[in-house]
Scaffold this motif. Sequence first.
Motif, short mmCIF file in Angstrom:
data_model
loop_
_atom_site.label_atom_id
_atom_site.label_comp_id
_atom_site.label_asym_id
_atom_site.label_seq_id
_atom_site.Cartn_x
_atom_site.Cartn_y
_atom_site.Cartn_z
N VAL A 141 0.84 -1.20 0.00
CA VAL A 141 0.00 0.00 0.00
C VAL A 141 0.88 1.25 0.00
O VAL A 141 0.61 2.21 -0.73
N VAL A 142 1.94 1.23 0.79
CA VAL A 142 2.87 2.36 0.81
C VAL A 142 3.53 2.54 -0.56
O VAL A 142 3.64 3.66 -1.07
N ALA A 143 3.95 1.43 -1.18
CA ALA A 143 4.59 1.51 -2.49
C ALA A 143 3.63 2.07 -3.53
O ALA A 143 4.02 2.87 -4.39
N CYS A 144 2.37 1.66 -3.47
CA CYS A 144 1.38 2.19 -4.42
C CYS A 144 1.14 3.68 -4.19
O CYS A 144 0.98 4.45 -5.14
N ALA A 145 1.11 4.08 -2.93
CA ALA A 145 0.88 5.50 -2.62
C ALA A 145 2.06 6.35 -3.08
O ALA A 145 1.87 7.51 -3.48
N TRP A 146 3.25 5.80 -3.02
CA TRP A 146 4.44 6.55 -3.39
C TRP A 146 4.75 6.46 -4.88
O TRP A 146 5.74 7.02 -5.33
N TRP A 147 3.97 5.72 -5.65
CA TRP A 147 4.23 5.51 -7.08
C TRP A 147 4.42 6.85 -7.80
O TRP A 147 5.37 7.03 -8.54
N SER A 148 3.52 7.79 -7.56
CA SER A 148 3.60 9.09 -8.23
C SER A 148 4.25 10.16 -7.36
O SER A 148 4.93 11.05 -7.87
N LEU A 149 4.03 10.07 -6.04
CA LEU A 149 4.56 11.10 -5.15
C LEU A 149 6.08 11.03 -5.00
O LEU A 149 6.77 12.05 -5.05
N HIS A 150 6.59 9.83 -4.76
CA HIS A 150 8.03 9.64 -4.53
C HIS A 150 8.50 8.41 -5.31
O HIS A 150 8.78 7.37 -4.71
N PRO A 151 8.59 8.49 -6.62
CA PRO A 151 8.91 7.29 -7.41
C PRO A 151 10.28 6.67 -7.10
O PRO A 151 10.45 5.47 -7.22
N ARG A 152 11.22 7.47 -6.66
CA ARG A 152 12.55 6.93 -6.36
C ARG A 152 12.58 6.17 -5.04
O ARG A 152 13.55 5.47 -4.75
N TRP A 153 11.56 6.32 -4.21
CA TRP A 153 11.52 5.64 -2.91
C TRP A 153 10.89 4.25 -2.98
O TRP A 153 11.01 3.48 -2.04
N VAL A 154 10.21 3.93 -4.06
CA VAL A 154 9.51 2.64 -4.16
C VAL A 154 10.48 1.46 -4.08
O VAL A 154 10.19 0.48 -3.40
N PRO A 155 11.66 1.50 -4.72
CA PRO A 155 12.59 0.38 -4.54
C PRO A 155 13.05 0.21 -3.08
O PRO A 155 13.32 -0.92 -2.65
N ALA A 156 13.11 1.29 -2.34
CA ALA A 156 13.50 1.18 -0.93
C ALA A 156 12.44 0.42 -0.14
O ALA A 156 12.77 -0.31 0.81
N VAL A 157 11.20 0.56 -0.52
CA VAL A 157 10.13 -0.20 0.14
C VAL A 157 10.31 -1.69 -0.13
O VAL A 157 10.15 -2.53 0.75
N ALA A 158 10.69 -2.03 -1.36
CA ALA A 158 10.95 -3.43 -1.70
C ALA A 158 12.14 -3.98 -0.92
O ALA A 158 12.11 -5.12 -0.44
N VAL A 159 13.17 -3.17 -0.78
CA VAL A 159 14.33 -3.59 0.00
C VAL A 159 13.92 -3.82 1.46
O VAL A 159 14.33 -4.80 2.10
N LEU A 160 13.09 -2.96 1.99
CA LEU A 160 12.59 -3.13 3.36
C LEU A 160 11.79 -4.41 3.49
O LEU A 160 11.91 -5.14 4.48
N ALA A 161 10.98 -4.74 2.49
CA ALA A 161 10.20 -5.97 2.53
C ALA A 161 11.11 -7.19 2.55
O ALA A 161 10.86 -8.16 3.29
N VAL A 162 12.18 -7.16 1.78
CA VAL A 162 13.13 -8.29 1.78
C VAL A 162 13.88 -8.35 3.11
O VAL A 162 14.12 -9.43 3.64
N LEU A 163 14.22 -7.21 3.68
CA LEU A 163 14.90 -7.20 4.98
C LEU A 163 14.01 -7.75 6.08
O LEU A 163 14.49 -8.44 6.99
N VAL A 164 12.72 -7.47 6.03
CA VAL A 164 11.78 -8.04 7.00
C VAL A 164 11.76 -9.56 6.86
O VAL A 164 11.77 -10.29 7.85
N TRP A 165 11.76 -10.04 5.63
CA TRP A 165 11.79 -11.49 5.40
C TRP A 165 13.08 -12.10 5.94
O TRP A 165 13.05 -13.14 6.60
N VAL A 166 14.21 -11.47 5.68
CA VAL A 166 15.50 -11.97 6.18
C VAL A 166 15.48 -12.02 7.70
O VAL A 166 15.95 -12.99 8.32
N GLY A 167 14.94 -11.00 8.32
CA GLY A 167 14.85 -10.99 9.78
C GLY A 167 13.98 -12.10 10.31
O GLY A 167 14.32 -12.74 11.32
#
Length: 84
Positions: free
Chosen positions: A50-76
């Motif tokens: 939901v955060v990534a979808c909200a940031w699609w237009s507002l902060h497009p450069r931040w969307v990959p960081a959300v994906a990295v955070l999702a992978v880090l949560v999985w690693v944890g």
Amino acid sequence: MTTDRVQVSPWPFVGMAGMACALFLDLASLLLLPWWAVALLVVVWLALFVVACAWWSLHPRWVPAVAVLAVLVWVGAVALAGLT
């Protein structure tokens, strides 16, 4: 008649591809983690999606960081399961 081309940022697409990879990792964790931990990972993934979808237009450069955070949560989660 002239038409102006709009510059489209590739970063949201990169981020959503990363989110798809993170979802695959979360769901594949059923082999390693109990079902309730995988359900919790999917709920966290949905919130990050939901955060990534909200940031699609507002902060497009931040969307990959959300994906990295999702992978880090999985690693944890996998690391915590390995400790027990």
